[in-house]
Motif scaffolding. Structure first.
Motif, mmCIF file in Angstrom:
data_model
loop_
_atom_site.group_PDB
_atom_site.id
_atom_site.type_symbol
_atom_site.label_atom_id
_atom_site.label_comp_id
_atom_site.label_asym_id
_atom_site.label_seq_id
_atom_site.Cartn_x
_atom_site.Cartn_y
_atom_site.Cartn_z
ATOM 1 N N LEU A 142 -2.489 -4.511 11.823
ATOM 2 C CA LEU A 142 -2.369 -4.833 10.400
ATOM 3 C C LEU A 142 -1.638 -3.692 9.688
ATOM 4 C CD1 LEU A 142 -3.273 -6.915 8.193
ATOM 5 C CD2 LEU A 142 -5.153 -5.331 7.709
ATOM 6 N N THR A 143 -0.578 -4.053 8.958
ATOM 7 C CA THR A 143 0.185 -3.054 8.200
ATOM 8 C C THR A 143 0.237 -3.468 6.732
ATOM 9 O OG1 THR A 143 2.312 -4.169 8.559
ATOM 10 C CG2 THR A 143 1.608 -2.579 10.231
ATOM 11 N N TRP A 144 0.485 -2.494 5.865
ATOM 12 C CA TRP A 144 0.600 -2.749 4.429
ATOM 13 C C TRP A 144 1.301 -1.561 3.776
ATOM 14 C CZ3 TRP A 144 -3.769 -1.409 7.041
ATOM 15 C CH2 TRP A 144 -4.355 -0.186 6.702
ATOM 16 N N THR A 145 1.639 -1.747 2.516
ATOM 17 C CA THR A 145 2.183 -0.653 1.711
ATOM 18 C C THR A 145 1.312 -0.472 0.479
ATOM 19 O OG1 THR A 145 3.690 -2.191 0.597
ATOM 20 C CG2 THR A 145 4.553 -1.005 2.501
ATOM 21 N N PRO A 146 1.105 0.763 0.020
ATOM 22 C CA PRO A 146 0.299 0.985 -1.195
ATOM 23 C C PRO A 146 0.983 0.344 -2.406
ATOM 24 C CG PRO A 146 0.599 3.020 0.054
ATOM 25 C CD PRO A 146 1.533 2.015 0.658
ATOM 26 N N GLY A 147 0.189 -0.117 -3.330
ATOM 27 C CA GLY A 147 0.735 -0.664 -4.560
ATOM 28 C C GLY A 147 1.411 0.417 -5.380
ATOM 29 N N PRO A 148 2.358 0.048 -6.246
ATOM 30 C CA PRO A 148 3.050 1.038 -7.097
ATOM 31 C C PRO A 148 2.056 1.840 -7.929
ATOM 32 C CG PRO A 148 4.103 -1.122 -7.250
ATOM 33 C CD PRO A 148 2.820 -1.333 -6.502
ATOM 34 N N GLY A 149 2.208 3.153 -7.907
ATOM 35 C CA GLY A 149 1.329 4.010 -8.680
ATOM 36 C C GLY A 149 0.062 4.422 -7.958
ATOM 37 N N THR A 150 -0.097 4.007 -6.688
ATOM 38 C CA THR A 150 -1.279 4.418 -5.928
ATOM 39 C C THR A 150 -1.221 5.917 -5.657
ATOM 40 O OG1 THR A 150 -1.404 2.253 -4.847
ATOM 41 C CG2 THR A 150 -2.592 4.066 -3.803
ATOM 42 N N PRO A 151 -2.248 6.678 -5.998
ATOM 43 C CA PRO A 151 -2.211 8.129 -5.741
ATOM 44 C C PRO A 151 -2.202 8.418 -4.239
ATOM 45 C CG PRO A 151 -4.393 7.441 -6.483
ATOM 46 C CD PRO A 151 -3.500 6.255 -6.655
ATOM 47 N N ALA A 152 -1.595 9.539 -3.882
ATOM 48 C CA ALA A 152 -1.509 9.922 -2.471
ATOM 49 C C ALA A 152 -2.873 10.183 -1.859
ATOM 50 C CB ALA A 152 -0.616 11.157 -2.327
#
Length: 271
Positions: free
Chosen positions: A43-53
């Motif tokens: 399962l892969t994904w990308t953090p939503g815009p503005g997600t803190p590191a």
């Protein structure tokens, strides 16, 4: 307090709570996708815009049969850039599954984002088997074995990798033909001797699985057999040529006449 004022106050409180919750929520993950090769699932994904590191992520799975969301323990505290291995979580290859991801921190969390419905047996991509190719006279010996995979069991291997399409190409002129073979050892007959052939292998399945062909594997057929008569005549010609050259060298050096006198003297002494 009049009922109208009480109603207005409640609305303002409700609006404040909504604004506060929206402000305190993390952006939801995006592009949640299940990638699967030979029944190994990730399962892969990308953090939503503005997600803190500093945000973490957790994964839940859902089985259509059990109708229950369950936390994937080894994917309960992931960092940005990491993925979740679902191979052991989707053990029943005939069942349909969902997976979802949530971002969280010490005091915030996001909404869940789900993947599309996933069917392991039909959605996994079949990669090429392991190929061994060798020449044998006017034929090629071909050994095919299923690829190594943590998600494949013997019964599943036999079902998914039981037949292959072989594309055979003669390197010299690119002449081609196609045949089907089963897993294990096969022989490609009626080929030209001493010629290079290249093959590519593609799994054949009755399902709609995407498939990945193998890279080219090349080998030469055995050269034509050498005639023993031709070898003997060639050796005899070489020997005769060497004798002629030796005699010519003696004549050129003047030693042939001396050799003749020595032979006559030896014959006279014997008489």
């Amino acid at each position: 307090m009049t009922p109208s004022k009480h109603w207005i106050l409640n609305n303002w409180i409700f609006l404040f709570i909504l604004i506060h919750e929206e402000h305190c929520m993390l952006p939801a993950p995006q592009n949640v996708t299940i990638v699967s090769y030979n029944l190994e699932h990730k399962l892969t994904w990308t953090p939503g815009p503005g997600t803190p590191a500093s945000a973490h992520f957790r994964v839940q799975k859902y089985s259509i049969k059990k109708k229950l969301w369950k936390l994937v323990l080894k994917c309960s505290d992931l960092r940005t850039g990491e993925s979740c291995d679902l191979t052991n979580s989707f053990k029943d290859i005939t069942c349909h599954y969902l997976a979802r991801v949530q971002a969280f921190s010490s005091d915030q969390q996001s909404n869940w984002t789900s993947s599309e419905l996933f069917f392991p047996l039909g959605h996994t991509t079949l990669q090429a088997p392991e190929v061994v190719l060798a020449g044998c006279g006017n034929c090629l010996l071909l050994q095919l074995s299923p690829p190594a995979s943590r998600g494949l069991h013997p019964r599943q291997l036999k079902y998914l990798f039981r037949e292959f399409r072989i594309n055979v190409t003669r390197t010299r002129d690119k002449a081609q033909f196609v045949l089907r073979v089963s897993s294990g050892e096969s022989r490609i007959d009626y080929l030209e001797r001493g010629v290079e052939y290249c093959i590519t292998v593609v799994p054949v399945t009755s399902l709609t699985n995407p498939v990945v062909p193998s890279g080219p594997h090349c080998a030469f057929t055995s050269p034509p057999p050498v005639s023993t008569v031709a070898v003997f005549l060639t050796a005899l010609c070489i020997l005769f040529l060497l004798v002629v050259l030796f005699c010519a060298a003696l004549v050129h050096s003047g030693q042939l006449g001396c050799l003749h006198k020595v032979l006559l003297r030896a014959l006279a002494l014997n008489w």
